[in-house]
Design a protein around this motif. Structure first.
Motif, short mmCIF file in Angstrom:
data_model
loop_
_atom_site.label_atom_id
_atom_site.label_comp_id
_atom_site.label_asym_id
_atom_site.label_seq_id
_atom_site.Cartn_x
_atom_site.Cartn_y
_atom_site.Cartn_z
N GLN A 14 0.86 -1.19 0.00
CA GLN A 14 0.00 0.00 0.00
C GLN A 14 0.90 1.24 0.00
OE1 GLN A 14 -3.75 0.12 0.47
NE2 GLN A 14 -3.18 2.10 -0.37
N ILE A 15 0.87 2.01 -1.08
CA ILE A 15 1.69 3.23 -1.17
C ILE A 15 0.91 4.39 -0.58
CG2 ILE A 15 2.83 4.87 -2.72
CD1 ILE A 15 3.22 2.56 -4.71
N GLU A 16 1.60 5.18 0.21
CA GLU A 16 0.99 6.36 0.84
C GLU A 16 1.62 7.61 0.21
OE1 GLU A 16 1.42 8.49 5.22
OE2 GLU A 16 1.83 6.35 5.05
N THR A 17 0.79 8.46 -0.41
CA THR A 17 1.36 9.73 -0.91
C THR A 17 1.31 10.73 0.22
OG1 THR A 17 -0.78 10.41 -1.76
CG2 THR A 17 0.75 9.50 -3.35
N ILE A 18 2.38 11.49 0.34
CA ILE A 18 2.40 12.53 1.39
C ILE A 18 2.51 13.89 0.72
CG2 ILE A 18 3.33 11.05 3.21
CD1 ILE A 18 6.11 12.31 2.62
N ASN A 19 2.00 14.91 1.41
CA ASN A 19 2.12 16.27 0.86
C ASN A 19 3.50 16.83 1.16
OD1 ASN A 19 2.07 17.22 3.53
ND2 ASN A 19 -0.12 17.64 3.47
N GLY A 20 3.80 17.96 0.55
CA GLY A 20 5.12 18.57 0.69
C GLY A 20 5.46 18.91 2.13
N ASP A 21 4.46 19.27 2.92
CA ASP A 21 4.67 19.63 4.32
C ASP A 21 5.16 18.42 5.12
OD1 ASP A 21 4.40 21.99 6.01
OD2 ASP A 21 2.97 20.78 7.16
N SER A 22 4.49 17.27 4.90
CA SER A 22 4.90 16.03 5.59
C SER A 22 6.27 15.58 5.11
CB SER A 22 3.90 14.91 5.31
OG SER A 22 2.64 15.24 5.80
N GLU A 23 6.52 15.77 3.82
CA GLU A 23 7.82 15.40 3.25
C GLU A 23 8.93 16.18 3.95
OE1 GLU A 23 9.91 15.03 -1.17
OE2 GLU A 23 7.81 15.64 -1.04
N ALA A 24 8.71 17.49 4.11
CA ALA A 24 9.70 18.35 4.78
C ALA A 24 9.92 17.90 6.23
CB ALA A 24 9.26 19.81 4.72
N SER A 25 8.84 17.52 6.92
CA SER A 25 8.97 17.06 8.32
C SER A 25 9.81 15.79 8.41
CB SER A 25 7.59 16.79 8.93
OG SER A 25 6.89 17.99 9.07
N TYR A 26 9.52 14.83 7.54
CA TYR A 26 10.29 13.58 7.54
C TYR A 26 11.77 13.85 7.25
CZ TYR A 26 6.35 10.24 7.76
OH TYR A 26 5.28 9.48 8.14
N ILE A 27 12.03 14.76 6.31
CA ILE A 27 13.42 15.10 5.97
C ILE A 27 14.12 15.69 7.20
CG2 ILE A 27 14.88 16.66 4.59
CD1 ILE A 27 12.67 16.21 2.32
N PHE A 28 13.43 16.57 7.92
CA PHE A 28 14.01 17.16 9.14
C PHE A 28 14.39 16.05 10.13
CE2 PHE A 28 13.07 18.32 13.60
CZ PHE A 28 14.13 19.18 13.84
N LYS A 70 9.11 25.71 7.24
CA LYS A 70 9.36 24.69 6.20
C LYS A 70 8.37 24.84 5.07
CE LYS A 70 6.94 21.02 8.84
NZ LYS A 70 5.58 21.32 8.56
N GLN A 71 8.82 24.53 3.86
CA GLN A 71 7.92 24.53 2.71
C GLN A 71 8.53 23.69 1.59
OE1 GLN A 71 6.18 28.37 1.86
NE2 GLN A 71 5.44 27.73 -0.13
N SER A 72 7.64 23.05 0.83
CA SER A 72 8.06 22.27 -0.33
C SER A 72 7.63 23.03 -1.58
CB SER A 72 7.37 20.90 -0.28
OG SER A 72 7.65 20.16 -1.44
#
Length: 308
Positions: free
Chosen positions: A104-118, A155-157
């Protein structure tokens, strides 16, 4: 209790699989694959995954599933980012992957992506009291995170990843000076919110999150005649003059020259040019001379969450 988990970071250029066992602070890597799927090839700015890319992606997910079964992993997380969330047929791809692999693939928005990267960068122990700009140059988007080791200030994507910029500005090789100027002007119009945030928070250093920065680090070390093994590194400190010199050289290079450079992995042979332009431009614009690379990024941030 020691856990065995699998994380997949399904990016615009590369699909990563990381299987680990252990605790958040004591991990054993069992397998790490990265496959140049090039999901955005031929369609990144049209918002469509082209048939050949669709097929490559599906085949890669089937092989990932075989490794997950081989290692007996029960806890699996597959995260998709820019190309899949913006493609009109992204859901079709995810549905087919689910039908053929059970993943099951989960798409995440840019905000969540930035949080995970942090959280991934934080796990590399590179963040301190200083206010840092974490820059993650992906194929579809670039994440800008202003933070220190305790908190995210902003943060922003932005959907200006290397594949998108290459499609718009890097049609001729070596890239013409006019195209570089146009690229600078274009990102200036997109990054107004970031520039405003950069004025509010005094950024002291720039941390490049994996990707192109791994290539920059390898070129910098091998140019000096040193060995370089990314697997043994959590982070790397650049000499800013070295970085300016090597990005200059990459920007001026031809496709042939980059192709013959053993430090550049195939998926980055052309995208490294726009990644170099963006890095150089931001260093100059923000007057930042302290630059480092974190070998940890989104997938390590997802791991940190899964392992608590």
């Amino acid at each position: 209790m020691r856990k065995r988990v699998a994380v997949m970071d399904l990016g615009t250029n590369t699909f990563h699989l990381l299987i680990v066992e252990g605790l958040a602070n004591d991990l054993k890597e069992l397998r790490h694959d990265h496959v140049a799927v090039k999901l955005g090839e031929g369609g990144i700015n049209k918002g469509l995954i082209q048939p050949a890319a669709f097929e490559r992606g599906l085949n890669t997910m089937k092989s990932f599933q075989q490794y997950i079964e081989y290692y007996g992993v029960k806890e699996v997380k597959a995260i998709a980012t820019s190309a899949m969330r913006s493609a009109a047929n992204g859901k079709d791809f995810m549905d087919q992957v689910k039908a053929e692999t059970g993943i099951q693939i989960e798409t995440i928005n840019g905000d969540s992506e930035a949080s995970y990267i942090f959280y991934g960068v934080k796990a590399s122990d590179i963040l301190g009291d200083a206010t840092s700009l974490i820059l993650d140059i992906g194929g579809g988007s670039i994440e800008f995170i202003i933070a220190n080791h305790t908190k995210i200030f902003w943060k922003q994507s932005f959907e200006i990843g290397a594949a998108r910029l290459m499609d718009k500005f890097h049609q001729i090789d070596p890239i013409p000076v006019d195209c570089i100027k146009e690229l600078h002007q274009y990102i200036d119009t997109i990054l107004l919110d970031f520039y405003a945030a950069a004025q509010r928070f005094k950024i002291e250093n720039l941390i490049g999150s994996s990707g192109a920065f791994e290539t920059f680090a390898e070129i910098a070390e091998r140019t000096k005649g040193n060995d370089f093994d990314l697997k043994k590194l959590k982070s790397y400190q650049f000499d800013s003059e070295d970085l300016i010199s090597l990005t200059d050289s990459l920007i001026r290079s031809s496709h042939e020259q980059r192709l013959n450079n053993p430090c550049i992995i195939p998926v980055r042979i052309d995208m490294i040019v726009v990644a170099s332009i963006v890095t150089r431009y931001l260093m100059q614009k923000l007057n930042i001379n302290k630059i480092c690379m974190s070998a940890y990024s989104l997938k390590e941030g997802v791991l940190a969450e899964m392992l608590g």
